[in-house]
Design a protein around this motif. Structure first.
Motif, PDB file in Angstrom:
ATOM      1  N   ASP A  47       0.836  -1.208   0.000  1.00  0.00           N
ATOM      2  CA  ASP A  47       0.000   0.000   0.000  1.00  0.00           C
ATOM      3  C   ASP A  47       0.870   1.257   0.000  1.00  0.00           C
ATOM      4  O   ASP A  47       0.588   2.221  -0.721  1.00  0.00           O
ATOM      5  N   LEU A  48       1.916   1.233   0.785  1.00  0.00           N
ATOM      6  CA  LEU A  48       2.832   2.379   0.836  1.00  0.00           C
ATOM      7  C   LEU A  48       3.542   2.553  -0.508  1.00  0.00           C
ATOM      8  O   LEU A  48       3.700   3.680  -0.993  1.00  0.00           O
ATOM      9  N   ALA A  49       3.943   1.459  -1.121  1.00  0.00           N
ATOM     10  CA  ALA A  49       4.566   1.529  -2.457  1.00  0.00           C
ATOM     11  C   ALA A  49       3.610   2.169  -3.451  1.00  0.00           C
ATOM     12  O   ALA A  49       4.015   3.006  -4.265  1.00  0.00           O
ATOM     13  N   LYS A  64      11.427   4.934  -4.043  1.00  0.00           N
ATOM     14  CA  LYS A  64      10.912   4.407  -2.772  1.00  0.00           C
ATOM     15  C   LYS A  64       9.894   3.295  -3.019  1.00  0.00           C
ATOM     16  O   LYS A  64       9.863   2.314  -2.281  1.00  0.00           O
ATOM     17  N   ALA A  65       9.081   3.447  -4.061  1.00  0.00           N
ATOM     18  CA  ALA A  65       8.112   2.397  -4.382  1.00  0.00           C
ATOM     19  C   ALA A  65       8.840   1.094  -4.687  1.00  0.00           C
ATOM     20  O   ALA A  65       8.453   0.028  -4.203  1.00  0.00           O
ATOM     21  N   ILE A  66       9.904   1.182  -5.464  1.00  0.00           N
ATOM     22  CA  ILE A  66      10.676  -0.014  -5.821  1.00  0.00           C
ATOM     23  C   ILE A  66      11.293  -0.649  -4.581  1.00  0.00           C
ATOM     24  O   ILE A  66      11.254  -1.881  -4.422  1.00  0.00           O
ATOM     25  N   GLN A  67      11.846   0.157  -3.686  1.00  0.00           N
ATOM     26  CA  GLN A  67      12.445  -0.387  -2.460  1.00  0.00           C
ATOM     27  C   GLN A  67      11.408  -1.142  -1.628  1.00  0.00           C
ATOM     28  O   GLN A  67      11.679  -2.234  -1.117  1.00  0.00           O
ATOM     29  N   ARG A  71      11.174  -5.235  -0.809  1.00  0.00           N
ATOM     30  CA  ARG A  71      11.047  -5.825   0.533  1.00  0.00           C
ATOM     31  C   ARG A  71       9.876  -6.804   0.582  1.00  0.00           C
ATOM     32  O   ARG A  71      10.006  -7.911   1.116  1.00  0.00           O
ATOM     33  N   ALA A  72       8.738  -6.388   0.023  1.00  0.00           N
ATOM     34  CA  ALA A  72       7.569  -7.267   0.036  1.00  0.00           C
ATOM     35  C   ALA A  72       7.823  -8.517  -0.803  1.00  0.00           C
ATOM     36  O   ALA A  72       7.430  -9.620  -0.418  1.00  0.00           O
ATOM     37  N   ALA A  73       8.499  -8.358  -1.933  1.00  0.00           N
ATOM     38  CA  ALA A  73       8.829  -9.519  -2.775  1.00  0.00           C
ATOM     39  C   ALA A  73       9.739 -10.480  -2.015  1.00  0.00           C
ATOM     40  O   ALA A  73       9.545 -11.704  -2.078  1.00  0.00           O
ATOM     41  N   ASN A  74      10.701  -9.946  -1.294  1.00  0.00           N
ATOM     42  CA  ASN A  74      11.593 -10.792  -0.493  1.00  0.00           C
ATOM     43  C   ASN A  74      10.842 -11.502   0.626  1.00  0.00           C
ATOM     44  O   ASN A  74      11.277 -12.551   1.095  1.00  0.00           O
ATOM     45  N   ASN A  75       9.700 -10.938   1.025  1.00  0.00           N
ATOM     46  CA  ASN A  75       8.855 -11.566   2.051  1.00  0.00           C
ATOM     47  C   ASN A  75       7.865 -12.547   1.443  1.00  0.00           C
ATOM     48  O   ASN A  75       7.024 -13.080   2.147  1.00  0.00           O
ATOM     49  N   GLY A  76       7.907 -12.722   0.118  1.00  0.00           N
ATOM     50  CA  GLY A  76       7.040 -13.699  -0.520  1.00  0.00           C
ATOM     51  C   GLY A  76       5.805 -13.141  -1.200  1.00  0.00           C
ATOM     52  O   GLY A  76       4.908 -13.897  -1.553  1.00  0.00           O
ATOM     53  N   SER A  77       5.737 -11.826  -1.399  1.00  0.00           N
ATOM     54  CA  SER A  77       4.562 -11.232  -2.036  1.00  0.00           C
ATOM     55  C   SER A  77       4.612 -11.402  -3.551  1.00  0.00           C
ATOM     56  O   SER A  77       5.473 -10.838  -4.227  1.00  0.00           O
ATOM     57  N   ASP A  78       3.666 -12.157  -4.076  1.00  0.00           N
ATOM     58  CA  ASP A  78       3.573 -12.325  -5.526  1.00  0.00           C
ATOM     59  C   ASP A  78       3.112 -11.034  -6.198  1.00  0.00           C
ATOM     60  O   ASP A  78       3.522 -10.724  -7.306  1.00  0.00           O
TER      61      ASP A  78
END
Length: 172
Positions: A47-49, A64-67, A71-78
């Motif tokens: 949501d912040l991205a 900042k959106a990419i960062q 992080r979310a992708a590294n946490n498993g977010s498809d």
């Protein structure tokens, strides 16, 4: 070992931030999302991205959106993998890198995220690779995507990427 954040109960602050975001109240949601961004809750990060990507409640900032998406992708977010793929595919605030975009979408597709299958099928259709197009449409079919079933039927009927088979085409 720590439990994944999705299993833990969210704080009232997280819930409030997400609810404001979902209502479209970005001005009030943004500072709350920002305050909660240190925890690795994928919905907060995504949501912040979005706020940074679209300039909702803050100045637009693709970096900042990419960062946050990373992080979310590294946490498993498809969802984050899919969106990072768009950045790389289109060269938005990063060097255009189609191979990296496809790899990100492939990771999401491997987890059963159908939007990634559709992106991969569309990419390969545009490139003229009918076998890979059929592969990803087939993955969408396996997930129950009705539109993909129609496309799969047409591939069978025309013998594009699949062995021509009118019976299979009619079946789909």
């Amino acid at each position: 070992t720590a439990l994944p954040i999705s299993i833990l109960k969210r704080s009232d602050e997280c819930e409030n931030a997400i609810n404001l975001f979902l209502k479209g109240d970005y001005i009030n949601a943004f500072p709350l999302l920002e305050a909660q961004s240190s925890i690795d809750d994928n919905e907060i990060l995504e949501d912040l991205a979005y706020c940074y990507e679209e300039g909702k409640g803050t100045e637009q900032n693709y970096g900042k959106a990419i960062q946050l998406l990373a992080r979310a992708a590294n946490n498993g977010s498809d969802y984050a993998l899919l969106n990072l793929g768009y950045y790389y595919k289109n060269g938005w605030a990063v060097k255009k890198d189609t191979i990296r975009a496809l790899a990100l979408w492939e990771r999401a597709a491997d987890h059963g995220y159908d939007f990634a299958n559709q992106n991969l099928a569309n990419h390969y259709a545009y490139e003229g690779d009918v076998e890979k197009t059929a592969k990803y449409i087939g993955k969408s079919v396996a997930l129950g995507n009705k539109e993909a079933m129609y496309k799969y039927a047409m591939l069978y009927m025309d013998g594009m990427g699949l062995k021509k088979d009118s019976i299979q085409g009619i079946t789909y």
